[in-house]
Design a protein around this motif. Sequence first.
Motif, PDB file in Angstrom:
ATOM      1  N   LYS A  84       0.914  -1.039   0.005  1.00 53.45           N
ATOM      2  CA  LYS A  84      -0.544  -0.366  -0.321  1.00 53.45           C
ATOM      3  C   LYS A  84       1.189   0.976   0.151  1.00 53.45           C
ATOM      4  CE  LYS A  84      -4.224   2.018   2.846  1.00 53.45           C
ATOM      5  NZ  LYS A  84      -3.894   3.499   2.465  1.00 53.45           N
ATOM      6  N   ILE A  85       0.480   2.264  -0.737  1.00 53.30           N
ATOM      7  CA  ILE A  85       1.884   3.164  -0.980  1.00 53.30           C
ATOM      8  C   ILE A  85       1.116   4.711  -0.222  1.00 53.30           C
ATOM      9  CG2 ILE A  85       2.856   5.177  -3.211  1.00 53.30           C
ATOM     10  CD1 ILE A  85       2.785   1.504  -2.981  1.00 53.30           C
ATOM     11  N   ALA A 137     -11.596   1.868  -5.809  1.00 56.31           N
ATOM     12  CA  ALA A 137     -12.024   0.657  -5.418  1.00 56.31           C
ATOM     13  C   ALA A 137     -12.048   1.553  -3.675  1.00 56.31           C
ATOM     14  CB  ALA A 137     -10.880  -0.250  -5.122  1.00 56.31           C
ATOM     15  N   ILE A 138     -11.487   2.248  -3.658  1.00 59.67           N
ATOM     16  CA  ILE A 138     -11.667   3.003  -1.958  1.00 59.67           C
ATOM     17  C   ILE A 138     -11.967   4.391  -2.416  1.00 59.67           C
ATOM     18  CG2 ILE A 138      -9.508   2.131  -1.721  1.00 59.67           C
ATOM     19  CD1 ILE A 138      -7.801   4.747  -2.555  1.00 59.67           C
ATOM     20  N   ALA A 139     -12.173   4.825  -3.217  1.00 60.34           N
ATOM     21  CA  ALA A 139     -12.869   6.373  -4.072  1.00 60.34           C
ATOM     22  C   ALA A 139     -12.955   7.398  -3.242  1.00 60.34           C
ATOM     23  CB  ALA A 139     -14.675   6.028  -3.284  1.00 60.34           C
ATOM     24  N   SER A 140     -11.092   7.397  -3.633  1.00 59.51           N
ATOM     25  CA  SER A 140     -10.479   8.602  -3.304  1.00 59.51           C
ATOM     26  C   SER A 140      -9.587   8.893  -4.867  1.00 59.51           C
ATOM     27  CB  SER A 140     -10.144   8.528  -2.035  1.00 59.51           C
ATOM     28  OG  SER A 140      -8.664   7.708  -1.615  1.00 59.51           O
ATOM     29  N   GLN A 141      -8.814   9.408  -4.409  1.00 58.02           N
ATOM     30  CA  GLN A 141      -7.761  10.269  -5.615  1.00 58.02           C
ATOM     31  C   GLN A 141      -6.360   9.976  -4.398  1.00 58.02           C
ATOM     32  OE1 GLN A 141      -7.857  12.546  -8.073  1.00 58.02           O
ATOM     33  NE2 GLN A 141      -9.463  12.711  -7.905  1.00 58.02           N
ATOM     34  N   VAL A 142      -5.821   9.174  -5.347  1.00 59.69           N
ATOM     35  CA  VAL A 142      -3.843   8.523  -4.761  1.00 59.69           C
ATOM     36  C   VAL A 142      -3.387   9.573  -5.287  1.00 59.69           C
ATOM     37  CG1 VAL A 142      -2.517   6.418  -4.765  1.00 59.69           C
ATOM     38  CG2 VAL A 142      -5.212   6.044  -4.719  1.00 59.69           C
ATOM     39  N   SER A 143      -2.328  10.021  -4.876  1.00 62.08           N
ATOM     40  CA  SER A 143      -1.492  11.221  -5.428  1.00 62.08           C
ATOM     41  C   SER A 143       0.784  10.447  -4.755  1.00 62.08           C
ATOM     42  CB  SER A 143      -1.262  11.813  -4.291  1.00 62.08           C
ATOM     43  OG  SER A 143       0.061  12.741  -4.891  1.00 62.08           O
ATOM     44  N   TYR A 144       0.965   9.907  -5.594  1.00 58.74           N
ATOM     45  CA  TYR A 144       1.892   9.236  -5.207  1.00 58.74           C
ATOM     46  C   TYR A 144       3.521   9.772  -6.444  1.00 58.74           C
ATOM     47  CZ  TYR A 144       1.656   7.502  -9.839  1.00 58.74           C
ATOM     48  OH  TYR A 144       1.528   6.885 -11.334  1.00 58.74           O
ATOM     49  N   VAL A 145       4.658   9.773  -5.622  1.00 65.60           N
ATOM     50  CA  VAL A 145       6.203   9.927  -6.496  1.00 65.60           C
ATOM     51  C   VAL A 145       6.823   8.709  -6.340  1.00 65.60           C
ATOM     52  CG1 VAL A 145       7.317  11.456  -6.142  1.00 65.60           C
ATOM     53  CG2 VAL A 145       5.856  12.653  -5.470  1.00 65.60           C
ATOM     54  N   PRO A 146       6.433   8.653  -7.895  1.00 67.14           N
ATOM     55  CA  PRO A 146       7.819   7.181  -7.929  1.00 67.14           C
ATOM     56  C   PRO A 146       9.286   7.654  -7.347  1.00 67.14           C
ATOM     57  CG  PRO A 146       6.793   7.938  -9.951  1.00 67.14           C
ATOM     58  CD  PRO A 146       6.157   8.850  -8.951  1.00 67.14           C
ATOM     59  N   GLN A 147       9.331   7.001  -6.847  1.00 66.56           N
ATOM     60  CA  GLN A 147      11.159   7.393  -5.795  1.00 66.56           C
ATOM     61  C   GLN A 147      12.222   6.205  -7.083  1.00 66.56           C
ATOM     62  OE1 GLN A 147      10.843   8.737  -2.958  1.00 66.56           O
ATOM     63  NE2 GLN A 147       9.521   9.445  -3.356  1.00 66.56           N
ATOM     64  N   ARG A 148      13.298   5.882  -5.964  1.00 64.37           N
ATOM     65  CA  ARG A 148      14.522   5.087  -6.820  1.00 64.37           C
ATOM     66  C   ARG A 148      14.565   5.016  -8.311  1.00 64.37           C
ATOM     67  NH1 ARG A 148      15.085  -0.088  -3.523  1.00 64.37           N
ATOM     68  NH2 ARG A 148      17.124   0.212  -3.795  1.00 64.37           N
ATOM     69  N   THR A 179       8.638  -3.989 -10.186  1.00 64.33           N
ATOM     70  CA  THR A 179       9.259  -3.534  -9.984  1.00 64.33           C
ATOM     71  C   THR A 179       8.797  -1.641  -9.139  1.00 64.33           C
ATOM     72  OG1 THR A 179      10.700  -5.004 -11.144  1.00 64.33           O
ATOM     73  CG2 THR A 179      11.754  -2.116 -10.624  1.00 64.33           C
ATOM     74  N   MET A 180       7.663  -1.645 -10.102  1.00 61.48           N
ATOM     75  CA  MET A 180       7.336  -0.075 -10.009  1.00 61.48           C
ATOM     76  C   MET A 180       7.020  -0.258  -8.445  1.00 61.48           C
ATOM     77  SD  MET A 180       5.484   1.124 -13.589  1.00 61.48           S
ATOM     78  CE  MET A 180       5.915   0.595 -14.991  1.00 61.48           C
ATOM     79  N   ASN A 181       6.301  -0.964  -8.588  1.00 65.65           N
ATOM     80  CA  ASN A 181       5.122  -0.766  -7.437  1.00 65.65           C
ATOM     81  C   ASN A 181       6.294  -1.883  -6.273  1.00 65.65           C
ATOM     82  OD1 ASN A 181       3.269  -3.617  -4.928  1.00 65.65           O
ATOM     83  ND2 ASN A 181       2.521  -0.659  -6.151  1.00 65.65           N
ATOM     84  N   LEU A 182       6.786  -2.759  -5.814  1.00 69.52           N
ATOM     85  CA  LEU A 182       8.119  -2.464  -4.272  1.00 69.52           C
ATOM     86  C   LEU A 182       8.873  -2.026  -4.311  1.00 69.52           C
ATOM     87  CD1 LEU A 182       7.578  -6.534  -4.699  1.00 69.52           C
ATOM     88  CD2 LEU A 182       6.160  -5.734  -3.709  1.00 69.52           C
ATOM     89  N   MET A 183       9.338  -1.441  -5.175  1.00 66.58           N
ATOM     90  CA  MET A 183      10.550  -0.896  -5.550  1.00 66.58           C
ATOM     91  C   MET A 183      10.804   0.578  -5.703  1.00 66.58           C
ATOM     92  SD  MET A 183      13.335  -2.716  -4.605  1.00 66.58           S
ATOM     93  CE  MET A 183      12.909  -4.874  -4.251  1.00 66.58           C
ATOM     94  N   MET A 184      10.435   1.306  -6.423  1.00 71.38           N
ATOM     95  CA  MET A 184       9.340   2.779  -6.420  1.00 71.38           C
ATOM     96  C   MET A 184       8.512   2.948  -5.945  1.00 71.38           C
ATOM     97  SD  MET A 184      10.848   2.316 -10.777  1.00 71.38           S
ATOM     98  CE  MET A 184      10.637   3.932 -11.286  1.00 71.38           C
ATOM     99  N   ARG A 185       7.221   2.565  -5.268  1.00 71.82           N
ATOM    100  CA  ARG A 185       6.798   2.507  -4.352  1.00 71.82           C
ATOM    101  C   ARG A 185       6.049   3.245  -5.513  1.00 71.82           C
ATOM    102  NH1 ARG A 185       7.751   0.729   0.349  1.00 71.82           N
ATOM    103  NH2 ARG A 185       6.325   2.247   1.518  1.00 71.82           N
ATOM    104  N   VAL A 186       5.528   2.878  -6.867  1.00 67.00           N
ATOM    105  CA  VAL A 186       4.110   3.081  -7.511  1.00 67.00           C
ATOM    106  C   VAL A 186       3.157   2.314  -7.034  1.00 67.00           C
ATOM    107  CG1 VAL A 186       3.270   3.400  -9.720  1.00 67.00           C
ATOM    108  CG2 VAL A 186       6.174   4.185  -8.838  1.00 67.00           C
ATOM    109  N   ALA A 210       1.200   1.128 -11.546  1.00 64.64           N
ATOM    110  CA  ALA A 210       2.179   0.516 -12.518  1.00 64.64           C
ATOM    111  C   ALA A 210       1.978   0.077 -13.431  1.00 64.64           C
ATOM    112  CB  ALA A 210       2.823  -0.436 -10.857  1.00 64.64           C
ATOM    113  N   ALA A 211       0.273  -1.229 -12.791  1.00 65.01           N
ATOM    114  CA  ALA A 211      -0.094  -2.088 -14.064  1.00 65.01           C
ATOM    115  C   ALA A 211      -0.616  -0.731 -15.790  1.00 65.01           C
ATOM    116  CB  ALA A 211      -1.200  -2.950 -13.894  1.00 65.01           C
ATOM    117  N   GLY A 212      -1.161   0.126 -15.291  1.00 64.50           N
ATOM    118  CA  GLY A 212      -1.382   1.135 -16.619  1.00 64.50           C
ATOM    119  C   GLY A 212      -0.127   2.021 -16.797  1.00 64.50           C
TER     120      GLY A 212
END
Lengths: 281, 130
Positions: A124-125, A145-156, A185-192, A197-199
């Motif tokens: 979970k990011i 699925a969670i009825a909200s906006q998700v904001s993230y910044v890819p890391q590493r 990789t995107m999900n676990l390492m880059m925190r996407v 990540a799938a998209g």
Amino acid sequence: MDATLTLELGMTAALAAVLGSMLGLGGGVFIVPAFTLFWGVDEKIAIGASAVAVVANSVVGSRVHLAHRFTNLRLSVVLQVATAFGAFFGALMAVNAPTRLLNGLFGLVLLFAAASMLLKRSIKIEDGSHLPDPHRLRATYYDPAIASQVSYVPQRLNFGLAVSSAAGVISGMLGVGGGVIQVPTMNLMMRVPVKAAAGTSAFMVGITAVATAFVFYSHEKINPEIVIPTLFGVFVGSRVGSRLTRRVRAERLTAMFVLILIYLGLRLLLKSLDLQIAMPW
Amino acid sequence: MSNEHTEAALTVQERRENILLPIITQVIQVLRWGFRATAALMLVGVAIIIATSEQIATAVDPLEEIPGEIAAFNGSGFVDLGILVLLLTPVFAVATVAIGFHRIGDRRYALYASIVLMVLGLSIAAALLR
């Protein structure tokens, strides 16, 4: 080529697309081993057909991801620099590589895919609205699925670029999309987040496969006799697969699919070593 | 981090997302029309092949031979063109992204997209020079 084999290839591609679509692996992971092991299609012709099918899947699938804003365009472009180079050189190696090497490498990739499915987990990011964003890669999407906006910044990012190069080489050599490596990789390492990540991966794999497919085209490894049934099979199979995904709980099928991947992986590894062991089918 | 800062960050983010919206819309259009053209060409090609009992080629024809195949109404020509249109669709999508980033003044990502185009160009050049 006779009509029966055309039909068999089309049905195999459809089944591969159903499995790939349900598991998010893409059909290529199943198409190449099934075509070579069961129908005697030349490995490089099968890889060429698979690369074309991966492009088709990406063209259709990434439209949906883009419309939902799951695709991070900036991230896809920056990672694609590494992946496209990797795929181009991977494909150049593949067209000149001995078949045994390709079989062995494909076997290892299938076993890796089986292991990653067995250990499948996504993280979970945390909300990334406060994180620094030196590369301007921050993205936001609405997750129903969670009825909200998700904001993230890819890391590493550097790590992501290194893995993308490797994924590109493997994609180029084997005609698979590379999503099996990119998404975790995107999900676990880059925190996407996994949907982003799938998209992002869905958009990238099509571009990667183009770099592969044109190299195979230049070496006359894109065979319309094989590509036509493959494309029709993939179009039908991916639609069926995406509908089944909504109805069937994929987790219940995971064990069976892992067994299929292990079986195909071992068959290819044994073939690469010129070992024949009696198999049930 | 205070709420003010978070809101400020989100506002900037929202602005950035809105800037990207036209690019995303154009890429979706490119992918949609690429798929439609591919499907149409493949269906016409397969229909001709079935109707005329034509033998399907075992390799896609070189680019310069495809117009002649289509002019001769050979199904293989339509299939070959369909495959090429399919393979060129992601290339046009990347070009659309590059132009889009350039238009919004994002030179860095326009450059990255251009490098990707260059690599794809190498691959296409290899195919054309076969």
